[in-house]
Scaffold this motif. Structure first.
Motif, mmCIF file in Angstrom:
data_model
loop_
_atom_site.group_PDB
_atom_site.id
_atom_site.type_symbol
_atom_site.label_atom_id
_atom_site.label_comp_id
_atom_site.label_asym_id
_atom_site.label_seq_id
_atom_site.Cartn_x
_atom_site.Cartn_y
_atom_site.Cartn_z
ATOM 1 N N TRP A 178 0.816 -1.221 0.000
ATOM 2 C CA TRP A 178 0.000 0.000 0.000
ATOM 3 C C TRP A 178 0.847 1.267 0.000
ATOM 4 O O TRP A 178 0.454 2.289 -0.568
ATOM 5 N N TRP A 235 3.439 1.894 -1.657
ATOM 6 C CA TRP A 235 3.951 2.201 -2.988
ATOM 7 C C TRP A 235 2.849 2.204 -4.040
ATOM 8 O O TRP A 235 3.150 2.341 -5.240
ATOM 9 N N ALA A 236 1.599 2.053 -3.639
ATOM 10 C CA ALA A 236 0.512 1.889 -4.606
ATOM 11 C C ALA A 236 0.367 3.108 -5.518
ATOM 12 O O ALA A 236 0.226 2.961 -6.741
ATOM 13 N N GLU A 237 0.396 4.294 -4.951
ATOM 14 C CA GLU A 237 0.218 5.501 -5.764
ATOM 15 C C GLU A 237 1.353 5.651 -6.772
ATOM 16 O O GLU A 237 1.127 5.966 -7.948
ATOM 17 N N SER A 238 2.568 5.401 -6.322
ATOM 18 C CA SER A 238 3.717 5.486 -7.218
ATOM 19 C C SER A 238 3.626 4.433 -8.318
ATOM 20 O O SER A 238 3.923 4.694 -9.495
ATOM 21 N N ALA A 247 0.914 3.031 -9.588
ATOM 22 C CA ALA A 247 -0.141 3.384 -10.538
ATOM 23 C C ALA A 247 0.331 4.467 -11.502
ATOM 24 O O ALA A 247 -0.008 4.443 -12.694
ATOM 25 N N ALA A 248 1.119 5.409 -10.995
ATOM 26 C CA ALA A 248 1.620 6.482 -11.866
ATOM 27 C C ALA A 248 2.639 5.961 -12.875
ATOM 28 O O ALA A 248 2.660 6.390 -14.035
ATOM 29 N N PRO A 277 -5.172 -1.756 -5.065
ATOM 30 C CA PRO A 277 -4.224 -1.327 -4.041
ATOM 31 C C PRO A 277 -4.547 -1.759 -2.616
ATOM 32 O O PRO A 277 -3.716 -1.589 -1.731
ATOM 33 N N ASP A 278 -5.723 -2.335 -2.373
ATOM 34 C CA ASP A 278 -6.129 -2.549 -0.989
ATOM 35 C C ASP A 278 -6.471 -4.011 -0.709
ATOM 36 O O ASP A 278 -7.389 -4.313 0.042
#
Length: 327
Positions: free
Chosen positions: A139, A141-144, A146-147, A156-157
């Motif tokens: 979780w 690193w999820a945003e990174s 996805a980008a 992510p969850d």
């Protein structure tokens, strides 16, 4: 536990697992792979896995330089493996060794099973094998992720994601969940339960459970669900409702829902269904032929519901599950 494996199973060569170790890999994820797939388990009476550690160099320094692995096989070991596991990387933003990416792509082309633990999903994504697939990662690193990899359908969850022969686990503990899921897929629920007992670990946590559960220190002496869960497991053949669980715990139904969400990351009814599917699989493995009886003993009610829930939980119909894991 199927001690009397078929002669065909006895003659079948062991499933080959190759773990690609990267510079700075976390010892925990490597330990999970060696514990599950590398230790001999003669008490199970079935061919076990053949594990090999491999890397782009013959010596690899682990995370923070705690120790160095020497005498590691070359990446050609991955070319002969049925399953290739990629553990975490300490900094997933650093470039991946091109030789590692090439080995992963070769494995994908020949249809090998590909598995990542934690930030190892970045490595699979860099190799291009996750494009268009569902996947997960830690979780944090999820945003990174996805980008950097918009072509991947990130979830992510969740604890882990199985998209065909490509499977990704979220964090360190989720590597255990995914590994036991692989054992369950390869050898059935009875064998997976036996291994989990050896590990003193939960026999089954569904991949769709949440990664990160906010669980503050309780203000009462004990709010553990363990006694209620044990009580329910002994009565899966009986009709059980949230109210029944609440009465057993001497709390309200709303409190039971809240505790399941906080402690297990799921709902009471979803947990009950998962336990009933696991029991149904064990009954099939032990030789029960009558689907209506399996449905009744597991609490799934009807053979039609049994078929639906077993397929949803295992990807196989009860008949196919029996053909694969039955005595």
């Amino acid at each position: 536990m199927p001690q009397d494996s078929s002669q065909a199973d006895a003659r079948r060569p062991p499933h080959r697992v190759a773990v690609i170790v990267s510079e700075g890999s976390n010892p925990f994820e490597l330990g999970v792979a060696t514990e599950i797939f590398g230790l001999r388990r003669p008490e199970l009476g079935i061919p076990w896995y053949d594990l090999t550690l491999c890397a782009a160099a013959p010596a690899v320094a682990m995370h923070a330089g705690f120790f160095t692995l020497s005498g590691v096989a070359g990446l050609d070991a991955a070319d002969a493996a049925d399953t290739v596991i990629v553990p975490n990387r300490p900094d997933p933003h650093l470039p991946v060794d091109p030789a590692v990416l090439a080995a992963i792509r070769r494995a994908a082309l020949r249809g090998a099973r590909l598995v990542s633990f934690c930030t190892g999903a970045f490595t699979l994504a860099a190799a291009g094998v996750l494009d268009g697939r569902r996947a997960t990662t830690h979780w944090r690193w999820a945003e990174s992720f996805a980008a950097r990899h918009p072509a991947v359908r990130l979830e992510p969850d969740v604890l882990f994601v199985a998209d065909g022969e490509v499977l990704t686990a979220a964090g360190s503990a989720a590597a255990l969940d995914l590994s036991l899921h692989l054992v369950r897929r390869d050898h059935g629920a009875e064998v997976a339960n036996a291994v989990s007992r050896r590990l003193v670990f939960a026999a089954h946590r569904d991949g769709g459970q949440r990664q990160f559960v906010e669980r503050p220190v309780p203000e009462v002496p004990d709010e553990s669900l363990a006694p209620v869960l044990d009580w329910a497991r002994q009565r899966l053949d009986q009709p059980l409702t949230v109210s029944d669980l609440a009465d057993r715990a001497a709390v309200s139904a709303a409190t039971v829902h809240r505790r399941f969400r906080a402690q297990l990351g799921t709902t009471p009814l979803a947990w009950l269904t998962g336990e009933r599917v696991a029991l149904a699989c064990r009954l099939i493995e032990r030789g029960e032929q009558r689907l209506d009886r399996v449905a009744r003993l597991s609490g799934l009610g009807t053979a039609a519901n049994l078929r639906t829930q077993v397929r949803r939980g295992t990807g196989l119909s009860p008949t196919a599950y029996r053909a694969r894991f039955g005595p």
